[in-house]
Scaffold this motif. Structure first.
Motif, short mmCIF file in Angstrom:
data_model
loop_
_atom_site.label_atom_id
_atom_site.label_comp_id
_atom_site.label_asym_id
_atom_site.label_seq_id
_atom_site.Cartn_x
_atom_site.Cartn_y
_atom_site.Cartn_z
N MET A 599 6.53 3.20 -9.63
CA MET A 599 7.79 3.60 -10.24
C MET A 599 8.89 2.69 -9.72
O MET A 599 8.79 2.14 -8.62
CB MET A 599 8.11 5.07 -9.90
N ALA A 600 9.96 2.53 -10.50
CA ALA A 600 11.05 1.66 -10.10
C ALA A 600 12.38 2.33 -10.44
O ALA A 600 12.44 3.32 -11.18
CB ALA A 600 10.95 0.30 -10.80
N LEU A 601 13.46 1.78 -9.87
CA LEU A 601 14.81 2.27 -10.15
C LEU A 601 15.40 1.51 -11.33
O LEU A 601 15.13 0.31 -11.53
CB LEU A 601 15.71 2.08 -8.93
N ASP A 602 16.20 2.21 -12.12
CA ASP A 602 16.96 1.55 -13.17
C ASP A 602 17.88 0.51 -12.52
O ASP A 602 18.49 0.78 -11.47
CB ASP A 602 17.78 2.58 -13.94
N TYR A 645 -1.74 9.40 -11.73
CA TYR A 645 -1.37 8.38 -10.75
C TYR A 645 -0.71 9.02 -9.53
O TYR A 645 -0.17 10.13 -9.60
CB TYR A 645 -0.41 7.35 -11.35
N ASN A 646 -0.75 8.29 -8.44
CA ASN A 646 -0.04 8.69 -7.23
C ASN A 646 1.42 8.25 -7.34
O ASN A 646 1.69 7.06 -7.53
CB ASN A 646 -0.71 8.02 -6.02
N PRO A 647 2.41 9.16 -7.29
CA PRO A 647 3.81 8.77 -7.46
C PRO A 647 4.33 7.95 -6.28
O PRO A 647 4.47 8.47 -5.17
CB PRO A 647 4.55 10.11 -7.59
N VAL A 648 4.59 6.68 -6.52
CA VAL A 648 5.09 5.77 -5.48
C VAL A 648 6.27 4.99 -6.07
O VAL A 648 6.15 4.40 -7.15
CB VAL A 648 4.00 4.80 -5.00
N LEU A 649 7.40 5.00 -5.35
CA LEU A 649 8.61 4.34 -5.82
C LEU A 649 8.78 3.00 -5.11
O LEU A 649 8.70 2.93 -3.87
CB LEU A 649 9.83 5.24 -5.56
N LEU A 650 9.02 1.95 -5.89
CA LEU A 650 9.23 0.60 -5.35
C LEU A 650 10.73 0.31 -5.33
O LEU A 650 11.41 0.43 -6.36
CB LEU A 650 8.50 -0.43 -6.21
N THR A 651 11.28 -0.06 -4.17
CA THR A 651 12.72 -0.30 -4.01
C THR A 651 12.95 -1.59 -3.24
O THR A 651 12.04 -2.10 -2.59
CB THR A 651 13.39 0.87 -3.25
N PRO A 652 14.20 -2.12 -3.27
CA PRO A 652 14.54 -3.24 -2.39
C PRO A 652 14.46 -2.81 -0.92
O PRO A 652 14.62 -1.62 -0.60
CB PRO A 652 15.98 -3.58 -2.79
N PRO A 653 14.23 -3.74 0.00
CA PRO A 653 14.08 -3.37 1.41
C PRO A 653 15.29 -2.61 1.96
O PRO A 653 15.13 -1.69 2.77
CB PRO A 653 13.90 -4.72 2.11
N ARG A 671 6.21 8.89 -2.49
CA ARG A 671 6.29 7.89 -1.43
C ARG A 671 7.20 6.76 -1.87
O ARG A 671 7.26 6.43 -3.07
CB ARG A 671 4.91 7.35 -1.09
N VAL A 672 7.87 6.13 -0.89
CA VAL A 672 8.80 5.04 -1.17
C VAL A 672 8.35 3.81 -0.37
O VAL A 672 8.17 3.89 0.85
CB VAL A 672 10.24 5.42 -0.79
N ILE A 673 8.14 2.69 -1.08
CA ILE A 673 7.80 1.43 -0.42
C ILE A 673 8.77 0.36 -0.90
O ILE A 673 9.43 0.51 -1.94
CB ILE A 673 6.34 1.00 -0.71
N SER A 674 8.87 -0.71 -0.13
CA SER A 674 9.78 -1.80 -0.49
C SER A 674 8.98 -2.99 -1.03
O SER A 674 7.75 -3.04 -0.92
CB SER A 674 10.60 -2.23 0.73
N HIS A 675 9.73 -3.94 -1.61
CA HIS A 675 9.08 -5.14 -2.14
C HIS A 675 8.33 -5.90 -1.05
O HIS A 675 7.29 -6.52 -1.33
CB HIS A 675 10.13 -6.05 -2.78
N ASN A 676 8.83 -5.86 0.19
CA ASN A 676 8.19 -6.59 1.28
C ASN A 676 6.84 -6.01 1.67
O ASN A 676 6.06 -6.66 2.37
CB ASN A 676 9.10 -6.59 2.52
N GLU A 677 6.57 -4.76 1.25
CA GLU A 677 5.35 -4.08 1.66
C GLU A 677 4.22 -4.23 0.65
O GLU A 677 3.16 -3.61 0.80
CB GLU A 677 5.65 -2.61 1.91
N VAL A 678 4.43 -5.01 -0.39
CA VAL A 678 3.39 -5.27 -1.38
C VAL A 678 2.69 -6.57 -1.00
O VAL A 678 3.31 -7.63 -0.97
CB VAL A 678 3.97 -5.38 -2.80
N PRO A 679 1.39 -6.53 -0.65
CA PRO A 679 0.68 -7.76 -0.27
C PRO A 679 0.69 -8.79 -1.40
O PRO A 679 0.80 -8.46 -2.58
CB PRO A 679 -0.74 -7.28 0.03
N ASP A 680 0.54 -10.06 -1.01
CA ASP A 680 0.59 -11.15 -1.99
C ASP A 680 -0.57 -11.09 -2.98
O ASP A 680 -0.44 -11.58 -4.11
CB ASP A 680 0.58 -12.50 -1.26
#
Length: 696
Positions: A599-602, A645-653, A671-680
């Protein structure tokens, strides 16, 4: 030669017993046997039937005699082959006299029949009817119903095993063993249902063989050996009835053993212990029975001796049991009275630090009816389950949970329990010893009578039921657990939820000491010289609060060492550690997936939130914005869960710490994760937007 001799010495000759026995049985059907050999095999058949009966009486669980269906088949084949062999001898040598078919058949014929052939025929028919109509049919019906209920209950039992495994109450080996037992139960009762058909067929075959032997004997005796019709009928009928009784009595014994095995209710005692312990356990029952027999014995023309003798014996047995109970109670009271009294306190006793009771970090209080669950002298099941929970949490989270201090509390309801964290109640519920909680996972096929309630751990609708309805509940699709499992699962769930609060300085120091054994130089150089223990504790607590395990303690230490010189802010240090643990985080949230559904923020909402964070105005959000954000997040999280799906929100660090704290209380599943936490090596797929048109 030496090698061959060694191989012969090591060969397991017991493996040949089965094939040899089957070959002998089949051989008896086609080869003629002398009467002496027939005597040996008939005796062997009787011995085997007695052994099977005694084993069936002494087993504690049906699966303890799992070979019984195969034994039933083999003994049936043995009896039929003996019938064929003896019929051949009777028809060939019957004209020579009653001893033509061997001493066993002759002895059974004279001992059980005497000189009256009609009585022998009647006795044989009665034994066959008892075996075929009563014992075999009843045992087959029990096996059929047991097989059906066992198969219907398998899904519920499997779910209960999976629930215990997930809660840490049992290990993989125990779960595998329980699944194997469930499968063996279904196979056993199914095999017994089929094997009972062999016994019924054996009874029918016995009747047909008798008729064939009598008619065939008359024809052979009159036509081939010139015997009179009366003499031929007497000789061949005597031999045939003796042969039938020799086969039918072992068949009756085997059928009785089958009925005993399949009719056993699960218990840890054999039939004798169960019979005596339940039938003659209460003196009052024996007294009443003795009184009834005594009154019957006083009626004129009744057999007074028999009724009064047995009534007196029962009364004496009841009196003896009652006296033994009184003696035991007196002995216990005397031991308690002989115990030294507690030391009397003087009025001038000084107050000391011993009077200050420390607060238990973890506590469990139970009502008096739940004491058997936690009493060591009564083999409290809950104590073992709590040890399993602590072991499971240590394996999952990476630190040792403090011991749970258990005490009884007379101020709460008898069936109530309370779970305390630092002296404060964090959960409570009710459990009923001897009953089972039937939890509705959402797909049950019927209703159950009982006390409606809610599963305290997950909030699912449930019903407390009696033990007698356990199989019925599992058949309907309920997940059925006992009282100790209810309390243990609730405790496990709360410990997972409050893991961050359980990690104190003492637990952190234990982690450090454990890591020092594996990496002594790392700990010596960094803790506490570079990384203060307090800072390490706060970072670890934040990781646990956000659902991240701390098993990779070495990576956490090394990452903090790289960043603690540049900043002391706990949020920044936690973000750095989370970035280092990115593969761990993604593996926990999306195991085995290369494309992450997130999931992402507008974009407009994201800019507003970034400005709010950068302004540092109180560190919070404007009330109207916070309400809209929470409403939209709840709606989108629900939609994502409905899609599987497992609800996970992607946000800026910069936004992740603020949003994680804000959403954690209202939406713990998000759950909330940042862009830095997504492996390459992982790709991203946006499946929902918070604050967009779909969330309005």
């Amino acid at each position: 030669m030496a090698t061959l001799t060694e191989q012969l010495r090591r060969f397991n000759y017991t493996r040949l017993a089965g094939p040899i026995l089957i070959l002998l049985i089949l051989t008896m059907m086609v080869l003629p046997l002398p009467s002496v050999v027939l005597d040996i095999f008939f005796t062997f058949n009787i011995a085997v039937s007695i052994i099977v009966l005694l084993v069936g009486i002494n087993v504690r669980q049906p699966l303890d005699f799992s070979a019984f269906p195969a034994v039933l088949l083999i003994t049936t084949l043995l009896r039929l082959s003996l019938n064929v062999a003896s019929s051949r001898v009777i028809l060939l040598e019957g004209h020579t006299g009653p001893d033509a078919a061997g001493a066993v058949i002759e002895s059974f014929a004279h001992f059980l029949i005497g000189d009256n052939i009609a009585i022998g025929i009647v006795v044989f028919i009665i034994l066959t009817i008892i075996n075929f109509v009563v014992i075999t049919k009843g045992a087959g019906r029990i096996a059929e119903v047991s097989a059906r209920f066992t198969l219907d209950a398998m899904p519920g039992k499997q779910m209960a095993i999976d629930a215990d495994l997930n809660a840490g109450l049992i290990g993989e080996d125990e779960a595998r063993r329980r699944r194997s037992v469930i499968t063996e139960e279904a196979n056993f009762f199914g095999a017994m249902d089929g094997a009972s058909k062999f016994v019924r067929g054996d009874a029918m075959a016995g009747i047909m063989i008798i008729l064939i032997n009598i008619v065939g004997g008359l024809i052979v005796g009159v036509v081939q050996h010139d015997l009179g019709a009366g003499q031929a009928a007497e000789t061949y009928t005597l031999l045939t009835i003796g042969d039938g009784l020799v086969a039918q009595i072992p068949a009756l014994i085997i059928s009785t053993a089958a009925g005993i095995v399949v009719a056993r209710v699960g218990t840890e005692r054999d039939l004798s212990e169960q019979f005596l312990g339940q039938l003659f356990a209460k003196p009052s029952v024996l007294y009443i029975t003795a009184a009834v027999l005594g009154l019957i014995g006083l009626i004129p023309n009744m057999p007074h001796l028999a009724f009064l003798l047995i009534g007196g014996a029962l009364a004496g047995l009841g009196w003896s049991m009652e006296r033994r109970e009184r003696t035991r109670a007196t002995t216990v009271a005397a031991e308690q009275a002989a115990a030294p009294p507690p030391p009397a306190e003087t009025a001038m006793t000084e107050v000391s630090w011993n009077d200050v009771q420390p607060v238990d970090l973890l506590g469990l209080e139970v009502g008096y009816r739940l004491i058997p669950l936690v009493d060591r002298t009564q083999d409290g099941e809950l104590l073992r389950r709590i040890r399993g929970i602590r072991k499971k949490i240590a394996q999952d989270l990476g630190f040792l949970v403090p011991p749970v201090h258990i005490r009884d509390n007379l101020e709460i309801r008898p069936n109530q329990y309370r779970i305390l964290l630092k002296g404060v109640e964090v959960g409570q519920g009710e459990a009923f010893v001897g009953q089972f909680l039937a939890i509705n996972p959402g797909n049950v096929s019927g209703e159950l009578p009982g006390q409606p309630t809610t599963d305290p751990a997950f909030g699912l609708p449930a019903v407390w039921i009696d033990a007698a309805r356990r199989e019925e509940a599992q058949t309907l699709g309920y997940t059925v657990v006992d009282a100790s499992t209810v309390v243990a699962t609730h405790l496990s769930n709360l410990l997972q939820t409050h893991a961050a609060e359980l990690l104190g300085r003492e637990e952190v120091q234990a982690l450090i000491d454990h890591q020092a054994k594996e990496s002594p130089k790392l700990i010596e150089d960094l803790v506490p010289k570079v990384i203060p223990v307090g800072t390490l504790q706060k970072v670890l607590q934040q990781l646990l609060a956000e659902g991240i395990h701390i098993r990779d303690f070495r990576t956490i230490i090394e990452t903090l060492a790289d960043h603690v010189g540049a900043t002391q802010d706990i949020d920044d240090l936690t973000s750095a550690v989370r970035t280092a643990l990115s593969r761990v985080i993604v593996q926990q949230l999306f195991p085995g997936e290369n494309e992450l559904p997130l999931m992402a923020l507008d974009p407009m909402l994201e800019n507003v939130l970034l400005q709010a964070v950068q302004s540092k105005t109180g560190g919070g959000l404007e009330p109207g914005l916070a309400e809209n954000l929470l409403t939209s997040a709840a709606h989108e999280a629900e939609q994502v869960e409905m899609q599987g799906y497992n609800p996970v929100l992607l946000t800026p660090p910069g936004l992740r710490p603020l949003l994680a704290r804000f959403l954690r209380r209202a939406l713990p599943q998000l759950r909330v994760i940042s862009h830095n936490e997504v492996p390459d090596n992982k790709s991203i797929r946006i499946i929902a937007v918070i604050g967009g048109s779909r969330g309005q």
